[in-house]
Write a protein that holds these residues in place. Sequence first.
Motif, PDB file in Angstrom:
ATOM      1  N   ALA A  49       0.815  -1.223   0.000  1.00 47.54           N
ATOM      2  CA  ALA A  49       0.000   0.000   0.000  1.00 47.54           C
ATOM      3  C   ALA A  49       0.852   1.279   0.000  1.00 47.54           C
ATOM      4  CB  ALA A  49      -0.958  -0.008   1.184  1.00 47.54           C
ATOM      5  N   PRO A  50       1.904   1.389   0.858  1.00 53.55           N
ATOM      6  CA  PRO A  50       2.696   2.636   0.862  1.00 53.55           C
ATOM      7  C   PRO A  50       3.370   2.917  -0.496  1.00 53.55           C
ATOM      8  CG  PRO A  50       3.153   1.332   2.823  1.00 53.55           C
ATOM      9  CD  PRO A  50       2.358   0.465   1.911  1.00 53.55           C
ATOM     10  N   GLN A  65      -8.683   3.557  -5.869  1.00 59.34           N
ATOM     11  CA  GLN A  65      -8.908   3.796  -4.440  1.00 59.34           C
ATOM     12  C   GLN A  65      -9.374   2.530  -3.708  1.00 59.34           C
ATOM     13  OE1 GLN A  65      -8.082   6.844  -2.999  1.00 59.34           O
ATOM     14  NE2 GLN A  65      -8.288   5.624  -1.111  1.00 59.34           N
ATOM     15  N   SER A  66     -10.225   1.736  -4.366  1.00 58.61           N
ATOM     16  CA  SER A  66     -10.725   0.519  -3.712  1.00 58.61           C
ATOM     17  C   SER A  66      -9.583  -0.482  -3.472  1.00 58.61           C
ATOM     18  CB  SER A  66     -11.819  -0.133  -4.562  1.00 58.61           C
ATOM     19  OG  SER A  66     -11.311  -0.523  -5.822  1.00 58.61           O
ATOM     20  N   LEU A  67      -8.622  -0.559  -4.436  1.00 60.81           N
ATOM     21  CA  LEU A  67      -7.460  -1.436  -4.277  1.00 60.81           C
ATOM     22  C   LEU A  67      -6.577  -0.940  -3.125  1.00 60.81           C
ATOM     23  CD1 LEU A  67      -5.501  -3.708  -5.180  1.00 60.81           C
ATOM     24  CD2 LEU A  67      -4.541  -2.076  -6.828  1.00 60.81           C
ATOM     25  N   MET A  71      -5.745  -2.955   0.358  1.00 63.16           N
ATOM     26  CA  MET A  71      -4.369  -3.267   0.798  1.00 63.16           C
ATOM     27  C   MET A  71      -4.093  -2.677   2.178  1.00 63.16           C
ATOM     28  SD  MET A  71      -1.852  -3.264  -2.544  1.00 63.16           S
ATOM     29  CE  MET A  71      -2.163  -1.612  -3.120  1.00 63.16           C
ATOM     30  N   ARG A  72      -4.581  -1.476   2.431  1.00 62.39           N
ATOM     31  CA  ARG A  72      -4.386  -0.858   3.752  1.00 62.39           C
ATOM     32  C   ARG A  72      -5.049  -1.694   4.846  1.00 62.39           C
ATOM     33  NH1 ARG A  72      -5.706   5.436   2.317  1.00 62.39           N
ATOM     34  NH2 ARG A  72      -3.586   6.128   1.856  1.00 62.39           N
ATOM     35  N   ALA A  73      -6.251  -2.177   4.568  1.00 63.12           N
ATOM     36  CA  ALA A  73      -6.975  -3.004   5.547  1.00 63.12           C
ATOM     37  C   ALA A  73      -6.209  -4.303   5.805  1.00 63.12           C
ATOM     38  CB  ALA A  73      -8.373  -3.312   5.033  1.00 63.12           C
ATOM     39  N   SER A  74      -5.683  -4.875   4.744  1.00 61.36           N
ATOM     40  CA  SER A  74      -4.896  -6.110   4.859  1.00 61.36           C
ATOM     41  C   SER A  74      -3.624  -5.873   5.677  1.00 61.36           C
ATOM     42  CB  SER A  74      -4.543  -6.621   3.460  1.00 61.36           C
ATOM     43  OG  SER A  74      -3.682  -7.725   3.531  1.00 61.36           O
TER      44      SER A  74
END
Length: 387
Positions: A49-50, A65-67, A71-74
């Motif tokens: 994500a970063p 944005q959804s991807l 990834m941030r949630a993961s």
Amino acid sequence: MDGGAEGTQQPHLILAHKLFLLTHPDVQDIEKVQLKSDVLDSIKSDGMAPLYETLAASSVLELDQSLLDSMRASNEEELKKLDEKIADAEENLGESEVREAHLAKALYFIRISDKEKALEQLKLTEGKTVAVGQKMDLVFYTLQLAFFYMDFDLVSKSVDKAKKLFEEGGDWERKNRLKVYEGLYCMSTRNFKKAASLFLDSISTFTTYEIFPYETFIFYTVLTSIITLDRVSLKQKVVDAPEILTVLGKIPFLSEFLNSLYECQYKAFFSAFAGMAEQIKFDRYLSPHFRFYMREVRTVVYSQFLESYKSVTVDAMANAFGVSVDFIDQELSRFIAAGKLHCKIDKVAGVLETNRPDAKNALYQATIKQGDFLLNRIQKLSRVIDL
């Protein structure tokens, strides 16, 4: 960058090379379509994500944005699990288990390309590490991270830190690995002489597959040696080296490039030189020094040719290199003006006359010049004292 199988390059550094090609102006658009797809696949598979956010902000990739949210949630979920493991280890297990739990978190930050948090976590892990060998492994992780971001200040500090650790102890295998890392740093910062020395020292002990394959290592060794070693050393350490001979033919143009230079086959050299130029231009570490390296190689080959003559016609030199008289005239004019070649061109007669500097005479002239400078300073000082 967390480990990698023995004998394979770190996936992050393969990704770094693809990102370099993706932003290179000379790479064809059709190739960039495939590169973009490969980069996105790597980012998705490791949940980076970063890195994705950074690349989207710099317009290298389009923002989904959804991807990014997925990834941030993961990432948050995985970090929560790692924090629970650290807490469990601190409550119920020993010091080595606590260290391993902290290391796992550091490696996860490296995996998702969160540089600042990875460095912070590696420092925290180091505080819980006693063995010199394990501390060295943490430095290698830092170096891999630094090369991914081409952060040469961090590379330099990490190499210095590793050398200090070796004063406390450390095994030969890790010492030899450090030579390759330092050699890559020297080559990337245009210190080709030191890079060649470090690479040549590591030929028979090379185990640093995590940063590049053995063929790439030989490629760098030959390139740095050609512009820094004299003919005798080049023959002993490179041309006749069995470790180099075993893979030389696997790298396009490299065998012709090296052997034609040593055997003074200048037409063949220029032909191989054109092929090598493409490889250097598209190499992540050598590309910033492309023009400099091309000049240095030409200086070596022209100097070698002129070494055999007191005077030679421009026409004869052009024929030897398989180029036009005008090309050689322009080339040599630039190198002579820059002080790279010691000769002069008689344009009327079409002749090159060499005027190699005499080392003793040059030392004598330098001494006289410094003596005059010192006498002038003393005279100025005496005037001040008299006042």
